[in-house]
Enzyme design. Structure first.
Site, mmCIF file in Angstrom:
data_model
loop_
_atom_site.group_PDB
_atom_site.id
_atom_site.type_symbol
_atom_site.label_atom_id
_atom_site.label_comp_id
_atom_site.label_asym_id
_atom_site.label_seq_id
_atom_site.Cartn_x
_atom_site.Cartn_y
_atom_site.Cartn_z
ATOM 1 N N CYS A 192 11.202 27.802 4.180
ATOM 2 C CA CYS A 192 10.538 27.695 5.478
ATOM 3 C C CYS A 192 9.335 28.623 5.617
ATOM 4 O O CYS A 192 8.585 28.510 6.590
ATOM 5 C CB CYS A 192 11.542 27.975 6.596
ATOM 6 S SG CYS A 192 12.939 26.818 6.641
ATOM 7 N N HIS A 271 8.775 39.611 -0.614
ATOM 8 C CA HIS A 271 9.716 38.818 -1.410
ATOM 9 C C HIS A 271 10.789 39.761 -1.967
ATOM 10 O O HIS A 271 10.496 40.647 -2.764
ATOM 11 C CB HIS A 271 8.973 38.137 -2.566
ATOM 12 C CG HIS A 271 9.726 36.992 -3.187
ATOM 13 N ND1 HIS A 271 11.070 37.046 -3.451
ATOM 14 C CD2 HIS A 271 9.314 35.764 -3.589
ATOM 15 C CE1 HIS A 271 11.460 35.907 -3.998
ATOM 16 N NE2 HIS A 271 10.410 35.104 -4.084
ATOM 17 N N HIS A 355 0.650 37.026 21.532
ATOM 18 C CA HIS A 355 1.457 35.823 21.350
ATOM 19 C C HIS A 355 2.305 35.949 20.080
ATOM 20 O O HIS A 355 1.841 36.485 19.065
ATOM 21 C CB HIS A 355 0.566 34.582 21.263
ATOM 22 C CG HIS A 355 -0.407 34.467 22.401
ATOM 23 N ND1 HIS A 355 -0.028 34.159 23.680
ATOM 24 C CD2 HIS A 355 -1.762 34.631 22.439
ATOM 25 C CE1 HIS A 355 -1.098 34.130 24.467
ATOM 26 N NE2 HIS A 355 -2.152 34.418 23.732
ATOM 27 N N HIS A 359 9.425 31.935 13.458
ATOM 28 C CA HIS A 359 9.975 30.708 12.882
ATOM 29 C C HIS A 359 11.242 30.267 13.605
ATOM 30 O O HIS A 359 12.214 31.025 13.717
ATOM 31 C CB HIS A 359 10.275 30.917 11.396
ATOM 32 C CG HIS A 359 11.110 29.851 10.786
ATOM 33 N ND1 HIS A 359 10.777 28.508 10.864
ATOM 34 C CD2 HIS A 359 12.289 29.905 10.094
ATOM 35 C CE1 HIS A 359 11.705 27.791 10.246
ATOM 36 N NE2 HIS A 359 12.626 28.614 9.776
ATOM 37 N N HIS A 388 14.141 23.661 20.707
ATOM 38 C CA HIS A 388 14.770 22.704 21.615
ATOM 39 C C HIS A 388 14.113 21.331 21.525
ATOM 40 O O HIS A 388 14.802 20.304 21.465
ATOM 41 C CB HIS A 388 14.675 23.225 23.054
ATOM 42 C CG HIS A 388 15.346 22.341 24.072
ATOM 43 N ND1 HIS A 388 14.678 21.295 24.702
ATOM 44 C CD2 HIS A 388 16.611 22.336 24.557
ATOM 45 C CE1 HIS A 388 15.505 20.698 25.540
ATOM 46 N NE2 HIS A 388 16.687 21.305 25.478
ATOM 47 N N ASN A 392 14.415 22.532 13.942
ATOM 48 C CA ASN A 392 13.843 23.336 12.862
ATOM 49 C C ASN A 392 13.040 22.402 11.958
ATOM 50 O O ASN A 392 13.607 21.652 11.170
ATOM 51 C CB ASN A 392 14.965 24.024 12.078
ATOM 52 C CG ASN A 392 14.451 24.915 10.960
ATOM 53 O OD1 ASN A 392 13.279 24.846 10.585
ATOM 54 N ND2 ASN A 392 15.321 25.737 10.413
#
Length: 462
Positions: A192, A271, A355, A359, A388, A392
């Protein structure tokens, strides 16, 4: 800045030519110091222009919105699960509990093959889903920006689990009949967080290719990703992941600054795959029946928090004001030198960003980030509402969240946007954008997937 290099070279030549011996002897005390001063300043200016990277602009982006025929409510999901005749009653009850607590609404989208009874996944259907999402996002992007596909020099596609041959990037080349020298890249298995990785790749490619457009397509393919077994660790993705995709236009052309929405400010990648716990917490494998799925570890939230901490350690010095840096240093000194037992100081990142696009990986992940960083419900609103409304959508979720902020007319010139992505491996990546202009209401809903529903949000998620 590079446009001034040639004029600067001319200045160098003119000043050197004027410093011949006779004039040098005559004007030594008056003009020579001034000329040398100008020459030194010009050399320094030229050196700075040669080493400074050109800005990367986010001209615009577009998120795909499937048709209403692809909407999947909770009831439709359970009917599909029962009609598939693949799951035990205990499995269906487990997925029911997960979905009820997931934060997903009844207007998310699924591929058409999942809406049949039983589901009919196939390579043909997977390609059909990819074409609908990718071409839908790209067509919208090209229409919004007025850029022709053949004007784009770099195309990057990231899709973690579906990688056909020919590749998805080749599919784009064929569809839009792109030039033979177009540079294309296909990122797979990056999870993702791949959208942020694509931005990093595009940024580096733009450094080597002046006056160029780069397009990023971020998506995930649900058709062949649906787990068809009964291992509980592999069932959660079935409940959370939905169809979605985004296309982003980047540019390093100085003339695009005026019309671009944002400028890239910072990009930090982390990572932690060297750790076995991090590496295996989201693992695609076969269950004991030989059925392939993505297994999510119970330690996923802990792993995400640890990776986030490492990422923030690198990001903080780049974005935090001096006062927050000092507080953080004092906190470390107290704990290490004075050996005082106290909770580590968490910097106030709301001083850095207006803002937040966290994710939308799931409700538990958003709860953990909100609590860990001391963010408010308003800060997490774009992420929770995206979860909502669209579920995802993997790497593209960051763009649905930014689209929500724009649809609410909240972006003002000078605002800073923080996009935070998590992905298997385990990875945590941060992108910081600076708004170049206020996004007017007349522009916020053009090609925006929130156009038909933003007036109903935010909603209370139980």
């Amino acid at each position: 800045m590079a446009n001034f290099k040639f004029p600067l070279l001319i200045i160098f030549v003119l000043y050197f030519s004027q410093l011949h011996l006779l004039q040098f002897h005559h004007d030594f005390l008056s003009s020579f110091p001034a000329k040398i001063g100008v020459l030194i300043i010009s050399i320094l200016f030229y050196a700075h222009s040669s080493t400074r990277s050109k800005p990367v602009y986010l001209v615009d982006f577009s998120c795909h919105q499937p048709t209403d025929s692809c909407k999947i409510s909770s009831e439709t999901f359970f009917n599909m699960a029962k009609g598939a005749q693949l799951y035990t009653e205990e499995t269906i009850q487990f997925m029911t509990r997960i979905l009820n607590r997931s934060g997903l609404g009844d207007d998310t989208y699924a591929p058409r093959c999942m809406l049949t009874s039983p589901p009919t996944p196939s390579m043909f259907e997977a390609r059909h889903e990819a074409e609908l999402v990718i071409f839908g996002a790209l067509n919208s992007l090209f229409k919004k920006t007025g850029v022709e596909p053949r004007e784009v020099g770099i195309f990057i596609v990231n899709c973690s689990l579906f990688n056909p041959n020919p590749s998805l990037s080749s599919m784009i080349v064929n569809r839009y009949k792109l030039k033979t020298d177009v540079k294309t890249y296909n990122l797979s298995g990056m999870g993702c967080s791949a959208g942020a990785i694509s931005v990093d790749l595009a940024t580096n490619l733009l450094k080597a290719n002046p006056n160029t457009y780069a397009v990023i397509v971020s998506t995930e393919n649900m058709t062949l990703s649906m787990y068809r077994g009964n291992d509980r660790s592999m069932l959660v993705p079935n409940c959370l992941f939905r169809v979605g995709g985004a296309a982003v236009l980047l540019s390093n052309r100085s003339q695009d600054r005026v019309r671009s929405k944002y400028e890239l400010s910072q990009l930090v990648r982390t990572h932690k795959g060297a750790s076995d716990k991090h590496y295996t917490c989201a693992d695609q494998k076969e269950d004991d029946k030989g059925i392939v799925g993505v297994s999510l570890s119970r330690e996923l939230t802990i792993v995400a928090g640890d990776t986030l901490k490492t990422n923030l350690t690198a990001l903080g010095p780049l974005v935090l004001p001096l006062s927050e840096k000092l507080r953080f240093i004092i906190s470390i000194l107290k704990s290490r030198l004075l050996r005082l037992k106290s909770s580590p100081y968490v910097p106030n990142f709301k001083l850095c960003f207006e803002h937040f696009c966290i994710h939308a990986g799931g409700r538990a992940l958003l709860d953990a980030v909100e609590k860990g960083l001391g963010l408010s419900e308003v800060d997490l609103e774009p992420s929770r509402m995206t979860l909502h409304r669209f579920g995802n959508t993997s790497s593209s979720s960051l763009w649905y969240e930014l689209a929500y902020i724009e649809a609410k007319c909240r972006v003002k010139r000078g605002d800073r946007v923080w996009q935070l992505a998590f992905g298997s491996g385990f990875k945590c990546n941060s992108i910081v954008w600076s708004a170049l202009r206020t996004i007017p209401a007349s522009e916020t809903l053009v090609g925006n997937p929130w156009g038909d529903s933003v007036h109903m949000y935010p909603v209370h998620v139980t």
